[in-house]
Design a protein around this motif. Structure first.
Motif, mmCIF file in Angstrom:
data_model
loop_
_atom_site.group_PDB
_atom_site.id
_atom_site.type_symbol
_atom_site.label_atom_id
_atom_site.label_comp_id
_atom_site.label_asym_id
_atom_site.label_seq_id
_atom_site.Cartn_x
_atom_site.Cartn_y
_atom_site.Cartn_z
ATOM 1 N N UNK A 65 9.548 -10.713 3.547
ATOM 2 C CA UNK A 65 9.253 -11.263 4.869
ATOM 3 C C UNK A 65 8.763 -12.707 4.780
ATOM 4 N N UNK A 66 7.945 -12.989 3.751
ATOM 5 C CA UNK A 66 7.367 -14.332 3.632
ATOM 6 C C UNK A 66 8.077 -15.187 2.592
ATOM 7 N N UNK A 67 9.214 -14.712 2.099
ATOM 8 C CA UNK A 67 9.961 -15.467 1.108
ATOM 9 C C UNK A 67 10.382 -16.818 1.685
ATOM 10 N N UNK A 68 10.037 -17.888 0.994
ATOM 11 C CA UNK A 68 10.387 -19.234 1.442
ATOM 12 C C UNK A 68 9.398 -19.814 2.424
ATOM 13 N N UNK A 69 8.388 -19.025 2.839
ATOM 14 C CA UNK A 69 7.416 -19.513 3.829
ATOM 15 C C UNK A 69 6.018 -19.687 3.235
ATOM 16 N N UNK A 70 5.721 -18.962 2.174
ATOM 17 C CA UNK A 70 4.401 -19.062 1.543
ATOM 18 C C UNK A 70 4.405 -18.301 0.222
ATOM 19 N N UNK A 71 3.813 -18.888 -0.810
ATOM 20 C CA UNK A 71 3.750 -18.254 -2.120
ATOM 21 C C UNK A 71 2.626 -17.220 -2.147
ATOM 22 N N UNK A 72 2.967 -15.961 -2.426
ATOM 23 C CA UNK A 72 1.984 -14.874 -2.423
ATOM 24 C C UNK A 72 1.418 -14.691 -3.832
ATOM 25 N N UNK A 73 0.074 -14.611 -3.915
ATOM 26 C CA UNK A 73 -0.597 -14.363 -5.192
ATOM 27 C C UNK A 73 -0.914 -12.881 -5.382
ATOM 28 N N UNK A 74 -1.242 -12.199 -4.316
ATOM 29 C CA UNK A 74 -1.680 -10.793 -4.434
ATOM 30 C C UNK A 74 -1.484 -10.092 -3.093
ATOM 31 N N UNK A 75 -1.065 -8.841 -3.160
ATOM 32 C CA UNK A 75 -0.944 -8.013 -1.956
ATOM 33 C C UNK A 75 -1.775 -6.759 -2.152
ATOM 34 N N UNK A 76 -2.763 -6.571 -1.299
ATOM 35 C CA UNK A 76 -3.609 -5.375 -1.353
ATOM 36 C C UNK A 76 -3.060 -4.378 -0.332
ATOM 37 N N UNK A 77 -2.143 -3.534 -0.822
ATOM 38 C CA UNK A 77 -1.484 -2.596 0.091
ATOM 39 C C UNK A 77 -0.920 -1.436 -0.720
ATOM 40 N N UNK A 78 -1.067 -0.231 -0.168
ATOM 41 C CA UNK A 78 -0.544 0.971 -0.795
ATOM 42 C C UNK A 78 0.521 1.583 0.102
ATOM 43 N N UNK A 79 1.615 2.011 -0.481
ATOM 44 C CA UNK A 79 2.699 2.617 0.286
ATOM 45 C C UNK A 79 2.166 3.798 1.118
ATOM 46 N N UNK A 80 2.451 3.777 2.408
ATOM 47 C CA UNK A 80 1.979 4.830 3.310
ATOM 48 C C UNK A 80 0.762 4.423 4.126
ATOM 49 N N UNK A 81 0.087 3.317 3.706
ATOM 50 C CA UNK A 81 -1.091 2.847 4.438
ATOM 51 C C UNK A 81 -0.660 2.149 5.724
ATOM 52 N N UNK A 82 -1.615 1.971 6.633
ATOM 53 C CA UNK A 82 -1.329 1.342 7.927
ATOM 54 C C UNK A 82 -1.856 -0.079 8.018
ATOM 55 N N UNK A 83 -2.482 -0.539 6.944
ATOM 56 C CA UNK A 83 -2.974 -1.916 6.954
ATOM 57 C C UNK A 83 -3.084 -2.420 5.514
#
Length: 429
Positions: A251-269
């Protein structure tokens, strides 16, 4: 017999007598390998020619007549002189004590620790100082591994009472130096307590240093947090259970370099940490995909974190990164060493000849046809009995695939610091 109490010894004769009786005494003889060998040669007799080769005695005299005259005036009865006046020995009537625990305990209670002597003092000077301190049987000068005198001695008195009487004296001095005087047993007790105290101090110092390092790390962490202010973006919504971090990367490819994503599959946030300003990345993504920025066609609420919420979230991300790194190091992967698999560390299977036939295995015993099983067994038996060169080749098991990012990093030869990835495939802070 070397015993004649009617005659008075001169100072030199007393030194000679004391020195030779020390050689044959209870404290030295059991430890003197050379002298013990000599007394085995001739029923305990040792030639005077051999005795004058001992350094301390030779410094006093090498004249046989002087030595014999001194020993003849001795009152102890410890030594005997041979009839031809050429040899001496310890009197058979005064055998060496048995060196056992009981004897060692007796000696311990008669022993005193004395400290405070100059390091250049001689044994003769020590003997002279102890002359009026009681009947001393032995003086052991304590030395370092380099044979340097440490300034302290262990002194053995003739009785427990003599040792206690010396210890109880007040203001014991050598010239003007105050002396430390303790029973040997009390000295070792104090030494053990000092060692325990020292270990406690070392432990406390190590703990303090650890706390200082931790505080320094926390300070650096806070500095790192300040440098990353404005880089956090929180998202929430009724996301699909299959929504993954890869969807956010896309989704953010080419718009901002991501260092870390705090997210678990199935979570709502979850939370995204960008390398640069999160608002700029969000604005670019909205410009590209529409103001109602969705994840897999699901509406999402986007929130730029600020203030305390931002700092607490950043702290959690840093902790998660460290835990992820520690887990990878603990597993000992192919890249960073560690224990490795059974094959790499020489487990039970290494070097063993594997069973190659005469064993039939079925996917399910309930579905197995006995006739088919018999035929399969016959084929396997024939294969096992055939030479290895004629046996059908089997393809080795495919190794477990590594993450694509790890493979690419190794192919291009990047430094280890850049090859290290966190669990979600992004870089470590």
């Amino acid at each position: 017999m070397a015993e004649n109490g009617a005659q008075q010894m001169s100072l030199l004769e007393k030194k000679i007598d004391d020195q030779i009786e020390y050689y044959f005494g209870d404290h030295n003889l059991p430890r003197d390998k050379f002298l013990k060998e000599q007394i085995q040669l001739d029923d305990g007799w040792v030639p005077l020619e051999t005795m004058i080769k001992f350094n301390r005695l030779s410094c006093l005299t090498t004249d046989f007549k002087v030595i014999l005259e001194a020993l003849s005036k001795s009152k102890t009865g410890l030594l005997e002189i041979s009839e031809d006046k050429t040899k001496i020995r310890r009197s058979p009537s005064k055998p060496l004590p048995e060196i056992n625990d009981q004897y060692k305990d007796v000696i311990k209670h008669r022993s005193v620790y004395v400290k405070g002597f100059p390091t250049d003092i001689t044994l003769d000077e020590l003997k002279e100082w102890f002359n009026d301190k009681g009947n001393v049987e032995n003086i052991q000068m304590r030395r370092t591994l380099q044979r340097q005198f440490k300034g302290s001695v262990f002194v053995v008195f003739d009785t427990d009472d003599s040792a206690k009487k010396f210890v109880e004296q007040k203001d014991v001095k050598y010239k003007d130096a105050e002396m430390i005087v303790l029973l040997k047993e009390d000295y070792f007790t104090k030494k053990n307590e000092d060692r325990k105290h020292h270990r406690a101090e070392v432990k406390a110092k190590a703990k303090h240093e650890k706390e200082e390092k931790q505080k320094q790390a926390e300070d650096e962490e806070m500095k790192s947090l300040d440098e990353q202010t404005g880089c956090l973006l929180k998202f929430s919504g009724e996301l699909e259970d299959q929504t993954s971090r890869e969807d956010l990367q896309e989704l953010f490819s080419g718009h901002g370099m991501i260092k870390w994503i705090d997210f678990t599959r199935g979570a709502k946030e979850g939370t995204i940490l960008f390398k640069s300003n999160a608002k700029e990345a969000l604005d670019k993504a909205k410009a590209a995909h529409g103001d109602n920025l969705q994840i897999k066609k699901k509406d999402v609420t986007w929130e730029l974190l600020e203030g305390d919420d931002e700092k607490e979230t950043l702290k959690k991300i840093i902790e998660d990164q460290q835990q992820s790194l520690n887990r990878k190091r603990g597993r000992g992967g192919r890249k960073f060493g560690g224990r490795g698999g059974r094959r790499e560390r020489g487990g039970r299977d290494q070097g063993k000849l594997q069973y190659q036939g005469k064993k039939t295995t079925f996917e399910s015993e309930d579905e197995c046809d006995p006739e088919t099983a018999s035929a399969e067994k016959k084929v396997k038996d024939e294969e096992a009995e055939a030479p290895l060169s004629q046996q059908p080749k089997t393809e080795p098991a495919s190794p477990k695939k590594r993450a694509l990012d790890d493979v690419k990093a190794e192919e291009v030869g990047e430094p280890a610091s850049k090859q290290l990835k966190t669990e979600n495939g992004s870089e470590k802070l």
